[in-house]
Design a protein around this motif. Structure first.
Motif, PDB file in Angstrom:
ATOM      1  N   SER A  17      26.128  61.354 -25.983  1.00  0.00           N
ATOM      2  CA  SER A  17      25.227  61.410 -24.833  1.00  0.00           C
ATOM      3  C   SER A  17      24.028  60.493 -25.032  1.00  0.00           C
ATOM      4  N   LEU A  18      23.504  60.018 -23.922  1.00  0.00           N
ATOM      5  CA  LEU A  18      22.262  59.255 -23.887  1.00  0.00           C
ATOM      6  C   LEU A  18      21.515  59.629 -22.629  1.00  0.00           C
ATOM      7  N   ARG A  19      20.215  59.476 -22.676  1.00  0.00           N
ATOM      8  CA  ARG A  19      19.384  59.701 -21.494  1.00  0.00           C
ATOM      9  C   ARG A  19      18.556  58.466 -21.242  1.00  0.00           C
ATOM     10  N   LEU A  20      18.693  57.895 -20.058  1.00  0.00           N
ATOM     11  CA  LEU A  20      17.896  56.747 -19.646  1.00  0.00           C
ATOM     12  C   LEU A  20      16.742  57.221 -18.767  1.00  0.00           C
ATOM     13  N   SER A  21      15.597  56.574 -18.955  1.00  0.00           N
ATOM     14  CA  SER A  21      14.425  56.894 -18.147  1.00  0.00           C
ATOM     15  C   SER A  21      13.851  55.624 -17.549  1.00  0.00           C
ATOM     16  N   CYS A  22      13.268  55.775 -16.383  1.00  0.00           N
ATOM     17  CA  CYS A  22      12.633  54.647 -15.698  1.00  0.00           C
ATOM     18  C   CYS A  22      11.415  55.170 -14.953  1.00  0.00           C
ATOM     19  N   ALA A  23      10.308  54.471 -15.094  1.00  0.00           N
ATOM     20  CA  ALA A  23       9.091  54.871 -14.398  1.00  0.00           C
ATOM     21  C   ALA A  23       8.484  53.670 -13.697  1.00  0.00           C
ATOM     22  N   ALA A  24       8.061  53.880 -12.473  1.00  0.00           N
ATOM     23  CA  ALA A  24       7.406  52.833 -11.694  1.00  0.00           C
ATOM     24  C   ALA A  24       5.901  53.046 -11.719  1.00  0.00           C
ATOM     25  N   SER A  25       5.181  51.957 -11.788  1.00  0.00           N
ATOM     26  CA  SER A  25       3.721  52.034 -11.772  1.00  0.00           C
ATOM     27  C   SER A  25       3.166  50.920 -10.907  1.00  0.00           C
ATOM     28  N   GLY A  26       1.968  51.154 -10.365  1.00  0.00           N
ATOM     29  CA  GLY A  26       1.342  50.161  -9.513  1.00  0.00           C
ATOM     30  C   GLY A  26       0.912  50.774  -8.197  1.00  0.00           C
ATOM     31  N   SER A  27       0.639  49.925  -7.232  1.00  0.00           N
ATOM     32  CA  SER A  27       0.099  50.374  -5.949  1.00  0.00           C
ATOM     33  C   SER A  27       1.220  50.810  -5.000  1.00  0.00           C
ATOM     34  N   ILE A  28       1.811  51.929  -5.316  1.00  0.00           N
ATOM     35  CA  ILE A  28       2.915  52.461  -4.522  1.00  0.00           C
ATOM     36  C   ILE A  28       2.383  53.454  -3.504  1.00  0.00           C
ATOM     37  N   PHE A  29       2.756  53.261  -2.253  1.00  0.00           N
ATOM     38  CA  PHE A  29       2.377  54.202  -1.204  1.00  0.00           C
ATOM     39  C   PHE A  29       3.402  55.317  -1.079  1.00  0.00           C
ATOM     40  N   SER A  30       4.683  54.933  -1.058  1.00  0.00           N
ATOM     41  CA  SER A  30       5.744  55.933  -0.989  1.00  0.00           C
ATOM     42  C   SER A  30       6.992  55.383  -1.652  1.00  0.00           C
ATOM     43  N   MET A  31       7.706  56.267  -2.325  1.00  0.00           N
ATOM     44  CA  MET A  31       8.922  55.871  -3.033  1.00  0.00           C
ATOM     45  C   MET A  31      10.128  56.366  -2.254  1.00  0.00           C
ATOM     46  N   ASN A  32      11.033  55.483  -1.946  1.00  0.00           N
ATOM     47  CA  ASN A  32      12.264  55.877  -1.260  1.00  0.00           C
ATOM     48  C   ASN A  32      13.346  56.160  -2.305  1.00  0.00           C
ATOM     49  N   ALA A  33      14.514  55.602  -2.128  1.00  0.00           N
ATOM     50  CA  ALA A  33      15.598  55.871  -3.070  1.00  0.00           C
ATOM     51  C   ALA A  33      15.329  55.218  -4.425  1.00  0.00           C
ATOM     52  N   MET A  34      15.783  55.881  -5.476  1.00  0.00           N
ATOM     53  CA  MET A  34      15.765  55.328  -6.820  1.00  0.00           C
ATOM     54  C   MET A  34      17.177  55.476  -7.375  1.00  0.00           C
ATOM     55  N   GLY A  35      17.544  54.552  -8.245  1.00  0.00           N
ATOM     56  CA  GLY A  35      18.913  54.631  -8.741  1.00  0.00           C
ATOM     57  C   GLY A  35      19.134  53.843 -10.006  1.00  0.00           C
ATOM     58  N   TRP A  36      20.358  53.957 -10.481  1.00  0.00           N
ATOM     59  CA  TRP A  36      20.791  53.235 -11.667  1.00  0.00           C
ATOM     60  C   TRP A  36      22.053  52.444 -11.337  1.00  0.00           C
ATOM     61  N   TYR A  37      22.076  51.216 -11.806  1.00  0.00           N
ATOM     62  CA  TYR A  37      23.222  50.340 -11.670  1.00  0.00           C
ATOM     63  C   TYR A  37      23.578  49.831 -13.066  1.00  0.00           C
ATOM     64  N   ARG A  38      24.768  49.283 -13.202  1.00  0.00           N
ATOM     65  CA  ARG A  38      25.148  48.728 -14.497  1.00  0.00           C
ATOM     66  C   ARG A  38      25.984  47.466 -14.313  1.00  0.00           C
ATOM     67  N   GLN A  39      25.922  46.645 -15.336  1.00  0.00           N
ATOM     68  CA  GLN A  39      26.689  45.406 -15.315  1.00  0.00           C
ATOM     69  C   GLN A  39      27.298  45.176 -16.685  1.00  0.00           C
ATOM     70  N   ALA A  40      28.622  45.192 -16.730  1.00  0.00           N
ATOM     71  CA  ALA A  40      29.347  44.920 -17.958  1.00  0.00           C
ATOM     72  C   ALA A  40      29.629  43.424 -18.051  1.00  0.00           C
ATOM     73  N   PRO A  41      29.864  42.901 -19.251  1.00  0.00           N
ATOM     74  CA  PRO A  41      30.134  41.466 -19.406  1.00  0.00           C
ATOM     75  C   PRO A  41      31.300  41.018 -18.535  1.00  0.00           C
ATOM     76  N   GLY A  42      31.076  39.957 -17.783  1.00  0.00           N
ATOM     77  CA  GLY A  42      32.130  39.408 -16.938  1.00  0.00           C
ATOM     78  C   GLY A  42      32.381  40.162 -15.655  1.00  0.00           C
ATOM     79  N   LYS A  43      31.570  41.176 -15.376  1.00  0.00           N
ATOM     80  CA  LYS A  43      31.766  41.977 -14.168  1.00  0.00           C
ATOM     81  C   LYS A  43      30.510  41.952 -13.305  1.00  0.00           C
TER      82      LYS A  43
END
Length: 121
Positions: A17-43
């Protein structure tokens, strides 16, 4: 200026198992969708999971039942808990956030720098 900072990638054995985290910072008024994508070599980059501001989730078929996405709206953060990892999950994982900033009607679409996940024995 808005930034997305990711953490949590690494090397894990199959079934681990692994846990990935992501945090946004800056002048954000509202956050809509957030997500995770991945890219394997050659894909192409592919959707892994996305979560709306209301908590609705969508998963790629290949990760359903193994991965769980969650978010903290107060912190503009999104996590991805990955269980039962397999070698085919090896890829660079990217955080994505769609948001609005103050005094601007546009929806911005930002990407994190990517974090490597390697599943190997």
């Amino acid at each position: 200026q808005v930034q997305l900072v990711e953490s949590g990638g690494g090397l894990v054995q199959p079934g681990g198992s692994l846990r990935l985290s992501c945090a946004a910072s800056g002048s954000i008024f509202s956050m809509n969708a957030m997500g995770w994508y991945r890219q394997a070599p050659g894909k192409e980059r592919e959707l892994v999971a996305v979560i709306t501001s209301g908590g609705s989730t969508t998963y790629a078929d290949s990760v359903k039942g193994r991965f769980t996405i969650s978010r903290d709206n107060a912190k503009y953060a999104v996590d991805l808990q990955m269980n039962s990892l397999q070698p085919e999950d090896t890829a660079v994982y990217y955080c994505n956030a769609k948001f609005k900033i103050f005094y601007d009607v546009r929806v911005y679409d930002y990407w994190g720098q990517g974090t490597q996940v390697t599943v190997s024995s």
